[in-house]
Design an enzyme around this catalytic site. Structure first.
Site, PDB file in Angstrom:
ATOM      1  N   ASP A  56       0.844  -1.202   0.000  1.00 31.02           N
ATOM      2  CA  ASP A  56       0.000   0.000   0.000  1.00 31.02           C
ATOM      3  C   ASP A  56       0.879   1.252   0.000  1.00 31.02           C
ATOM      4  O   ASP A  56       0.364   2.374  -0.032  1.00 31.02           O
ATOM      5  CB  ASP A  56      -1.024  -0.013   1.150  1.00 31.02           C
ATOM      6  CG  ASP A  56      -0.393  -0.072   2.527  1.00 31.02           C
ATOM      7  OD1 ASP A  56       0.853  -0.180   2.616  1.00 31.02           O
ATOM      8  OD2 ASP A  56      -1.132  -0.009   3.521  1.00 31.02           O
ATOM      9  N   SER A  57       2.212   1.048  -0.005  1.00 31.50           N
ATOM     10  CA  SER A  57       3.132   2.162  -0.277  1.00 31.50           C
ATOM     11  C   SER A  57       2.786   2.801  -1.618  1.00 31.50           C
ATOM     12  O   SER A  57       3.209   3.923  -1.896  1.00 31.50           O
ATOM     13  CB  SER A  57       4.580   1.668  -0.281  1.00 31.50           C
ATOM     14  OG  SER A  57       4.730   0.554  -1.133  1.00 31.50           O
ATOM     15  N   ASP A  95      -1.010  -6.163  -0.084  1.00 32.43           N
ATOM     16  CA  ASP A  95      -1.380  -5.530   1.189  1.00 32.43           C
ATOM     17  C   ASP A  95      -2.882  -5.381   1.341  1.00 32.43           C
ATOM     18  O   ASP A  95      -3.583  -4.992   0.393  1.00 32.43           O
ATOM     19  CB  ASP A  95      -0.778  -4.118   1.256  1.00 32.43           C
ATOM     20  CG  ASP A  95       0.505  -4.077   2.057  1.00 32.43           C
ATOM     21  OD1 ASP A  95       0.745  -4.985   2.880  1.00 32.43           O
ATOM     22  OD2 ASP A  95       1.275  -3.122   1.851  1.00 32.43           O
ATOM     23  N   LYS A 124      -1.179  -9.345   3.176  1.00 34.87           N
ATOM     24  CA  LYS A 124      -0.373  -8.836   4.293  1.00 34.87           C
ATOM     25  C   LYS A 124      -1.201  -7.828   5.082  1.00 34.87           C
ATOM     26  O   LYS A 124      -1.878  -6.993   4.483  1.00 34.87           O
ATOM     27  CB  LYS A 124       0.910  -8.175   3.772  1.00 34.87           C
ATOM     28  CG  LYS A 124       1.731  -7.484   4.879  1.00 34.87           C
ATOM     29  CD  LYS A 124       3.152  -7.191   4.463  1.00 34.87           C
ATOM     30  CE  LYS A 124       3.358  -5.923   3.701  1.00 34.87           C
ATOM     31  NZ  LYS A 124       2.963  -4.686   4.416  1.00 34.87           N
ATOM     32  N   GLU A 126      -1.111  -5.283   8.792  1.00 41.62           N
ATOM     33  CA  GLU A 126      -0.279  -4.699   9.832  1.00 41.62           C
ATOM     34  C   GLU A 126      -0.913  -4.970  11.183  1.00 41.62           C
ATOM     35  O   GLU A 126      -2.120  -4.770  11.341  1.00 41.62           O
ATOM     36  CB  GLU A 126      -0.151  -3.182   9.619  1.00 41.62           C
ATOM     37  CG  GLU A 126       0.560  -2.832   8.326  1.00 41.62           C
ATOM     38  CD  GLU A 126       0.720  -1.330   8.101  1.00 41.62           C
ATOM     39  OE1 GLU A 126       0.428  -0.541   9.028  1.00 41.62           O
ATOM     40  OE2 GLU A 126       1.136  -0.957   6.995  1.00 41.62           O
ATOM     41  N   GLU A 193       9.492  -4.121  10.027  1.00 43.97           N
ATOM     42  CA  GLU A 193       9.940  -2.849   9.427  1.00 43.97           C
ATOM     43  C   GLU A 193      10.578  -1.954  10.485  1.00 43.97           C
ATOM     44  O   GLU A 193       9.991  -1.721  11.546  1.00 43.97           O
ATOM     45  CB  GLU A 193       8.739  -2.142   8.775  1.00 43.97           C
ATOM     46  CG  GLU A 193       9.112  -0.787   8.186  1.00 43.97           C
ATOM     47  CD  GLU A 193       8.094  -0.216   7.213  1.00 43.97           C
ATOM     48  OE1 GLU A 193       7.083  -0.889   6.900  1.00 43.97           O
ATOM     49  OE2 GLU A 193       8.333   0.923   6.748  1.00 43.97           O
TER      50      GLU A 193
HETATM   51  O1  KIV Z   1       3.581  -1.075   1.558  1.00 42.01           O
HETATM   52  C1  KIV Z   1       4.742  -1.495   1.430  1.00 42.01           C
HETATM   53  O2  KIV Z   1       5.413  -1.309   0.418  1.00 42.01           O
HETATM   54  C2  KIV Z   1       5.320  -2.237   2.533  1.00 42.01           C
HETATM   55  C3  KIV Z   1       6.804  -2.334   2.548  1.00 42.01           C
HETATM   56  C4  KIV Z   1       7.343  -1.117   3.203  1.00 42.01           C
HETATM   57  C5  KIV Z   1       7.276  -3.563   3.165  1.00 42.01           C
HETATM   58  O3  KIV Z   1       4.631  -2.674   3.415  1.00 42.01           O
END
Ligand code: KIV
Length: 276
Positions: A56-57, A95, A124, A126, A193
């Site tokens: 989600d970056s 994500d 993924k 958090e 992270e």
């Molecule tokens: O969103 C993302 O790119 C991430 C990385 C920083 C691992 O979670």
């Protein structure tokens, strides 16, 4: 019947959860990168990246937001689908964005969408101990899960910025306990992270599942970076753990290949990319 999954005789058999576990057991570093579209996914896959994350970056590096908070499930599905088209070997993790897993039912519904519409092979999320019930529920439904600990960018407004986590002993112990509890709940991968090297080492040694680090030191099972950071595209101040591979390479494919080789050979991260 199972030929799609087994891909017998292929030169580059697709990476799956068992491959990643075996890599941990054999102490073979796992090279990971983010990608957000098919063209970059193809380059990243071709360079030998084992795991590709549609992070989600993308909210920050593609959409231009200051945080990942505005990213939606539909955004993630769209980019995941694009990336899936570019991959042939790498394992695809996508994500779950902010507030898309606030209850087990919502988490299941959204992870099914990411897998069915976005072609994700794993989702993924958090979270620490508060996410154990969610991870358990997803695992019970055979949804592969990566649990993201340490700096959790979706919580940036709660923690007051993008900061190193786990520097005091109590916080580090809590993180190690959370990692173990998430593994026991069914998480297949843990991502750490922005933590001191020692925390990366302790968590990696304590878990059976692979631990992928970003700014978590050299002793984790694999490394991940945001692709746009590796290619020097990201604007503004960059975290200490970033290395711009375009500094030494003239083309994108060579830069990505150099990153993968450095992870495999243990040359990335160097001490200047680590936290103590
Ligand atoms: O969103 C993302 O790119 C991430 C990385 C920083 C691992 O979670």
């Amino acid at each position: 019947m199972y030929s799609q999954l087994q891909q017998r005789g292929m030169d580059r058999p697709p990476v799956n959860v068992s491959t990643l576990r075996k890599m941990k057991a054999d102490k073979q570093p796992i090279a990971c990168l983010t990608a957000y579209d098919a063209s970059f996914a193809w380059l990243v896959d071709n360079a030998g990246t084992d795991l590709v994350l549609v992070g989600d970056s993308l909210g920050m590096v593609v959409q231009g937001h200051d945080t990942t908070v505005p990213v939606t499930v539909d955004d993630m599905i769209y980019h995941s689908r694009l990336v899936a088209r570019g991959l042939s070997r790498s394992f695809l993790v996508t994500d779950m964005p902010f507030m898309s897993y606030t209850s087990p039912e919502q988490a299941l519904e959204n992870s099914v969408r990411l897998m069915q519409e976005g072609a994700a092979m794993m989702v993924k999320l958090e979270g620490g101990s508060s996410q154990i019930g969610i991870v358990e529920y997803l695992a019970m439904h055979d949804i592969p899960v990566c649990a993201h600990l340490g700096l959790k960018p979706q919580s940036v407004h709660k923690i007051g910025g993008f900061k190193v986590q786990g520097r005091d002993a109590e916080q580090a112990q809590q993180m190690a306990a959370d990692a173990k509890a998430l593994q026991d709940a069914g998480a297949d991968i843990v991502l750490l992270e922005c933590v001191p090297n020692e925390v990366g080492k302790v968590v990696t040694e304590a878990l059976d599942v692979p631990v992928i680090g970003i700014g978590a030191g050299p002793d984790v099972d694999g490394q991940i970076l945001v692709l746009y950071d590796v290619l020097g595209i990201t604007q503004g101040r960059l975290p200490r753990f970033v290395r711009n591979y375009m500094d030494d390479h003239n083309d994108i494919a060579a830069a990505i290949e150099a990153y993968v080789a450095d992870v495999k050979n243990g040359n990335y991260p160097a001490p200047e990319h680590c936290f103590s």
